[in-house]
Motif scaffolding. Structure first.
Motif, PDB file in Angstrom:
ATOM      1  N   ARG A   1       1.506   5.258   1.056  1.00 50.16           N
ATOM      2  CA  ARG A   1       1.291   5.996   2.296  1.00 50.16           C
ATOM      3  C   ARG A   1      -0.138   6.540   2.343  1.00 50.16           C
ATOM      4  O   ARG A   1      -0.814   6.461   3.365  1.00 50.16           O
ATOM      5  N   GLU A  59      -2.791   5.364   0.888  1.00 58.26           N
ATOM      6  CA  GLU A  59      -3.720   4.261   1.126  1.00 58.26           C
ATOM      7  C   GLU A  59      -3.705   3.829   2.594  1.00 58.26           C
ATOM      8  O   GLU A  59      -4.754   3.575   3.176  1.00 58.26           O
ATOM      9  N   ARG A  60      -2.538   3.761   3.183  1.00 56.73           N
ATOM     10  CA  ARG A  60      -2.444   3.406   4.608  1.00 56.73           C
ATOM     11  C   ARG A  60      -3.196   4.417   5.469  1.00 56.73           C
ATOM     12  O   ARG A  60      -3.918   4.045   6.391  1.00 56.73           O
ATOM     13  N   GLU A  61      -2.995   5.687   5.183  1.00 58.09           N
ATOM     14  CA  GLU A  61      -3.675   6.724   5.959  1.00 58.09           C
ATOM     15  C   GLU A  61      -5.184   6.623   5.794  1.00 58.09           C
ATOM     16  O   GLU A  61      -5.942   6.822   6.743  1.00 58.09           O
ATOM     17  N   CYS A  84      -3.410  -2.081  -3.184  1.00 55.66           N
ATOM     18  CA  CYS A  84      -3.026  -3.255  -2.408  1.00 55.66           C
ATOM     19  C   CYS A  84      -4.255  -4.123  -2.154  1.00 55.66           C
ATOM     20  O   CYS A  84      -5.367  -3.632  -2.024  1.00 55.66           O
ATOM     21  N   TRP A 116       0.802  -0.218  11.739  1.00 61.25           N
ATOM     22  CA  TRP A 116       0.447   1.122  11.270  1.00 61.25           C
ATOM     23  C   TRP A 116      -0.072   1.980  12.413  1.00 61.25           C
ATOM     24  O   TRP A 116       0.228   3.175  12.481  1.00 61.25           O
ATOM     25  N   ASN A 161      -0.189  -6.015  10.256  1.00 58.38           N
ATOM     26  CA  ASN A 161       0.112  -4.736   9.601  1.00 58.38           C
ATOM     27  C   ASN A 161      -0.702  -3.594  10.182  1.00 58.38           C
ATOM     28  O   ASN A 161      -0.177  -2.487  10.369  1.00 58.38           O
ATOM     29  N   LEU A 162      -1.968  -3.834  10.472  1.00 59.48           N
ATOM     30  CA  LEU A 162      -2.785  -2.759  11.042  1.00 59.48           C
ATOM     31  C   LEU A 162      -2.240  -2.334  12.399  1.00 59.48           C
ATOM     32  O   LEU A 162      -2.136  -1.145  12.688  1.00 59.48           O
ATOM     33  N   CYS A 192       0.831  -1.205   0.000  1.00 59.08           N
ATOM     34  CA  CYS A 192       0.000   0.000   0.000  1.00 59.08           C
ATOM     35  C   CYS A 192       0.867   1.256   0.000  1.00 59.08           C
ATOM     36  O   CYS A 192       1.931   1.286   0.603  1.00 59.08           O
ATOM     37  N   PRO A 199      -5.807  -4.576   5.654  1.00 60.14           N
ATOM     38  CA  PRO A 199      -4.581  -5.365   5.758  1.00 60.14           C
ATOM     39  C   PRO A 199      -4.732  -6.466   6.816  1.00 60.14           C
ATOM     40  O   PRO A 199      -5.765  -6.572   7.469  1.00 60.14           O
ATOM     41  N   GLY A 235       0.775  -5.362   2.345  1.00 60.63           N
ATOM     42  CA  GLY A 235       1.238  -4.100   2.909  1.00 60.63           C
ATOM     43  C   GLY A 235       2.193  -4.350   4.042  1.00 60.63           C
ATOM     44  O   GLY A 235       2.213  -5.398   4.643  1.00 60.63           O
TER      45      GLY A 235
END
Length: 69
Positions: A4, A6-8, A63, A40, A36-37, A2, A32, A68
């Motif tokens: 950045r 997408e993560r946000e 992703c 993050w 991973n979560l 992913c 995710p 990720g």
């Protein structure tokens, strides 16, 4: 993997959902893995990035579920 942005967006959606990590990863689309979560979320606490909304996130995701890092 992913981006950045997408993560946000995923983190924003997670906070908005009110679900716990296991439930969010199981129930929400394009989420995710739990590992991973949790990673993050620690990065957010450390100030490395923030949870922000992404318009039409599901349509823009690159992703797949479980990817990720």
């Amino acid at each position: 993997m992913c981006t950045r942005e997408e993560r946000e967006g995923i983190l924003w959606e997670f906070h908005r959902s009110g679900l716990g990590v296991p439930e969010a990863c199981r129930l929400l689309p394009l989420f995710p893995t739990r590992t991973n979560l949790y990673r993050w979320l620690r990065m957010v606490e450390a100030g490395e990035f923030a949870a922000t909304e992404i318009p039409d996130r599901a349509a823009r995701m690159l992703c797949a579920h479980g990817e990720g890092s």
